[in-house]
Scaffold this motif. Sequence first.
Motif, PDB file in Angstrom:
ATOM      1  N   TRP A   7     -14.743  -9.483  13.655  1.00  0.00           N
ATOM      2  CA  TRP A   7     -14.255  -9.986  12.827  1.00  0.00           C
ATOM      3  C   TRP A   7     -12.803 -10.771  13.311  1.00  0.00           C
ATOM      4  CZ3 TRP A   7     -15.597 -13.591   9.040  1.00  0.00           C
ATOM      5  CH2 TRP A   7     -14.234 -14.692   8.727  1.00  0.00           C
TER       6      TRP A   7
ATOM      7  N   TRP B 279     -18.581  -6.988   5.101  1.00  0.00           N
ATOM      8  CA  TRP B 279     -17.491  -6.087   5.395  1.00  0.00           C
ATOM      9  C   TRP B 279     -17.093  -6.898   4.467  1.00  0.00           C
ATOM     10  CZ3 TRP B 279     -12.348  -7.270   6.454  1.00  0.00           C
ATOM     11  CH2 TRP B 279     -11.779  -9.068   6.743  1.00  0.00           C
ATOM     12  N   TRP B 280     -16.574  -8.179   3.990  1.00  0.00           N
ATOM     13  CA  TRP B 280     -15.231  -7.983   3.039  1.00  0.00           C
ATOM     14  C   TRP B 280     -15.916  -7.955   1.637  1.00  0.00           C
ATOM     15  CZ3 TRP B 280     -17.587 -11.027  -0.526  1.00  0.00           C
ATOM     16  CH2 TRP B 280     -18.723 -11.598  -0.761  1.00  0.00           C
ATOM     17  N   ASP B 281     -17.036  -7.669   1.451  1.00  0.00           N
ATOM     18  CA  ASP B 281     -17.531  -7.135   0.431  1.00  0.00           C
ATOM     19  C   ASP B 281     -16.810  -6.052  -1.327  1.00  0.00           C
ATOM     20  OD1 ASP B 281     -19.114  -6.725  -2.409  1.00  0.00           O
ATOM     21  OD2 ASP B 281     -20.683  -7.905  -1.143  1.00  0.00           O
TER      22      ASP B 281
ATOM     23  N   CYS C 277     -23.278 -20.468   3.139  1.00  0.00           N
ATOM     24  CA  CYS C 277     -23.190 -20.879   1.969  1.00  0.00           C
ATOM     25  C   CYS C 277     -23.893 -22.382   2.436  1.00  0.00           C
ATOM     26  CB  CYS C 277     -22.506 -20.601   1.341  1.00  0.00           C
ATOM     27  SG  CYS C 277     -23.837 -20.478  -0.610  1.00  0.00           S
ATOM     28  N   ALA C 278     -22.957 -22.978   2.722  1.00  0.00           N
ATOM     29  CA  ALA C 278     -24.286 -24.768   2.497  1.00  0.00           C
ATOM     30  C   ALA C 278     -24.668 -25.369   3.686  1.00  0.00           C
ATOM     31  CB  ALA C 278     -22.690 -25.751   2.847  1.00  0.00           C
TER      32      ALA C 278
ATOM     33  N   SER D  49     -26.495 -14.999  -0.409  1.00  0.00           N
ATOM     34  CA  SER D  49     -24.487 -14.642   0.695  1.00  0.00           C
ATOM     35  C   SER D  49     -24.612 -13.102   0.496  1.00  0.00           C
ATOM     36  CB  SER D  49     -23.942 -15.505  -0.472  1.00  0.00           C
ATOM     37  OG  SER D  49     -24.501 -17.260  -0.277  1.00  0.00           O
ATOM     38  N   THR D  50     -25.422 -12.474  -0.502  1.00  0.00           N
ATOM     39  CA  THR D  50     -24.798 -10.861  -0.717  1.00  0.00           C
ATOM     40  C   THR D  50     -25.602 -10.179  -0.190  1.00  0.00           C
ATOM     41  OG1 THR D  50     -24.957 -11.035  -3.459  1.00  0.00           O
ATOM     42  CG2 THR D  50     -22.667 -11.950  -1.985  1.00  0.00           C
TER      43      THR D  50
ATOM     44  N   HIS E 151     -22.431 -13.826   5.998  1.00  0.00           N
ATOM     45  CA  HIS E 151     -21.297 -14.800   5.482  1.00  0.00           C
ATOM     46  C   HIS E 151     -21.216 -15.792   4.460  1.00  0.00           C
ATOM     47  CE1 HIS E 151     -16.377 -15.351   4.685  1.00  0.00           C
ATOM     48  NE2 HIS E 151     -16.633 -13.653   5.591  1.00  0.00           N
ATOM     49  N   PRO E 152     -20.345 -15.752   3.163  1.00  0.00           N
ATOM     50  CA  PRO E 152     -20.430 -16.979   2.577  1.00  0.00           C
ATOM     51  C   PRO E 152     -19.934 -17.741   3.487  1.00  0.00           C
ATOM     52  CG  PRO E 152     -20.187 -14.937   1.297  1.00  0.00           C
ATOM     53  CD  PRO E 152     -19.826 -14.498   2.678  1.00  0.00           C
ATOM     54  N   MET E 153     -18.765 -17.392   3.862  1.00  0.00           N
ATOM     55  CA  MET E 153     -18.710 -19.086   4.578  1.00  0.00           C
ATOM     56  C   MET E 153     -19.987 -19.723   5.013  1.00  0.00           C
ATOM     57  SD  MET E 153     -17.035 -17.880   7.776  1.00  0.00           S
ATOM     58  CE  MET E 153     -17.408 -16.527   9.121  1.00  0.00           C
TER      59      MET E 153
ATOM     60  N   THR F  14     -16.550 -21.207  11.587  1.00  0.00           N
ATOM     61  CA  THR F  14     -17.493 -20.089  11.006  1.00  0.00           C
ATOM     62  C   THR F  14     -18.600 -19.833  11.250  1.00  0.00           C
ATOM     63  OG1 THR F  14     -18.360 -22.531  10.085  1.00  0.00           O
ATOM     64  CG2 THR F  14     -16.513 -21.332   8.774  1.00  0.00           C
TER      65      THR F  14
END
Lengths: 268, 268
Positions: A202, A178-180, A145-146, A152-153, A141-143, A209
Amino acid sequence: MQISLNSVTVKEKWGLPELIEGCARHGIPGISPWRDVLGAMGVERAAKQIRDAGLTVTGLCRGGMFPAHDQAGRDAAIEDNRRAIAEAHAIGAKCLVVLGGGLPPGSKDLPGAREMLREGLAKILPDARAAGVTIALEPLHPMTCADRSVLSTLGQALDLCDEFGAGMGIALDVYHVWWDPQLATLIQRAGPRIAAFHVCDWKVPTTDTVFDRGIPGEGCIDIPAIRRMVEAQGYDSFAEVEILSRHWWQQDPEAVLPLLKERHATAV
Amino acid sequence: MQISLNSVTVKEKWGLPELIEGCARHGIPGISPWRDVLGAMGVERAAKQIRDAGLTVTGLCRGGMFPAHDQAGRDAAIEDNRRAIAEAHAIGAKCLVVLGGGLPPGSKDLPGAREMLREGLAKILPDARAAGVTIALEPLHPMTCADRSVLSTLGQALDLCDEFGAGMGIALDVYHVWWDPQLATLIQRAGPRIAAFHVCDWKVPTTDTVFDRGIPGEGCIDIPAIRRMVEAQGYDSFAEVEILSRHWWQQDPEAVLPLLKERHATAV
């Protein structure tokens, strides 16, 4: 699909020996260890006990994590991935799940970290091919990423699969994708490269996170819809339950395993 | 780019009258109110005071939030958006920032919610065009997909812009898009449709999915790199500072505003 249980789901209560015995006893035919519990049990011993129990190893978690500030750090990650490939081969895992890794601490160079991921994959792919171990790229999930995954995808993962070819696949976790808005198209694009299918849910709201995932049916993901997309691409082996959750880690696995079996039947 | 201050950044300490006065006094030439503080002050009075202070209104936050369980809920959202358009016109806002809204409570129908967003936009666009108010679609980070925004990526927002044409634009917040592997390509695709540029930072670690943003320079986003991409598309007006943060909300705005001006000069 059959159910597989990822070791992290019961990490606070069970080591790998208990997990193997518990899965066999509860009629869960698949298992997916993280490397910490595999190392604690010993690879040879685990391989034999998993074989004797008749379990399928749906994946080994996890390789990857390539970005690092200096060459020594990146080389160390590559060596560690080579060991992970050998372990995956030893336990007959269907794939080695590979994560992107986060930004090196303090870095803001996201394109640079993504290039380190690419370079790391190029370095380990010959070893994976030689061992017959599929590298299953798992976009997170992009959350995350850091600090966990610059991958991320699903689209980014498939671009890497396209570039590197044979020996590469996808670990698709519903939680991460799921959000994509492009999900349906991307799963079609993945086609036979889907090497693993992970399920959880989710929660609404989500309070952490990383460590607040729900079990299937507990959240807002339409898991059956995603399962059907995956099945339409010919994937028909296992749905692996991987729950990172401070709540669920406190529960007794003797109660959690039957509950997950029931949710596998009703909510996946 | 000049600096603009979003009212939510100081929401615990200042209402809109204080914000207008404070921005003028601190030499911050742009302002962007949320509708709660605008309503509390009164639209006419706010419009006059903003004009008298010589401030530019870089946006009104926020419209959108269309998905709802029933038609009455969706109709109410559309009526509310019409009021928001009128308010944006009254205060001379450069755009109305429009959010997707989350899934209706308990729903797992993400494609359905996205269709409600599309239908809502179709309903309000004639009003926006008639008022000369740009609808600035703001994709929010995918971690807010369940409860705040089914509009999750810049690509998805641009697809809607392509479909609806004149009167639609993008509000690009670095916090929501920095992780996107397609970011550079998507900003090029956005081109002159960038109607607003929002800045803040991604803290490592991030402890809340909504209320833990950092001020520019406090996190891992390469904000100047994204600013350059945006400027390359001809956008040259304001960088709007929008910080949702339990930490920063406790600080004295008299100290926060100079700090944000300094960060605007050094970290944006």
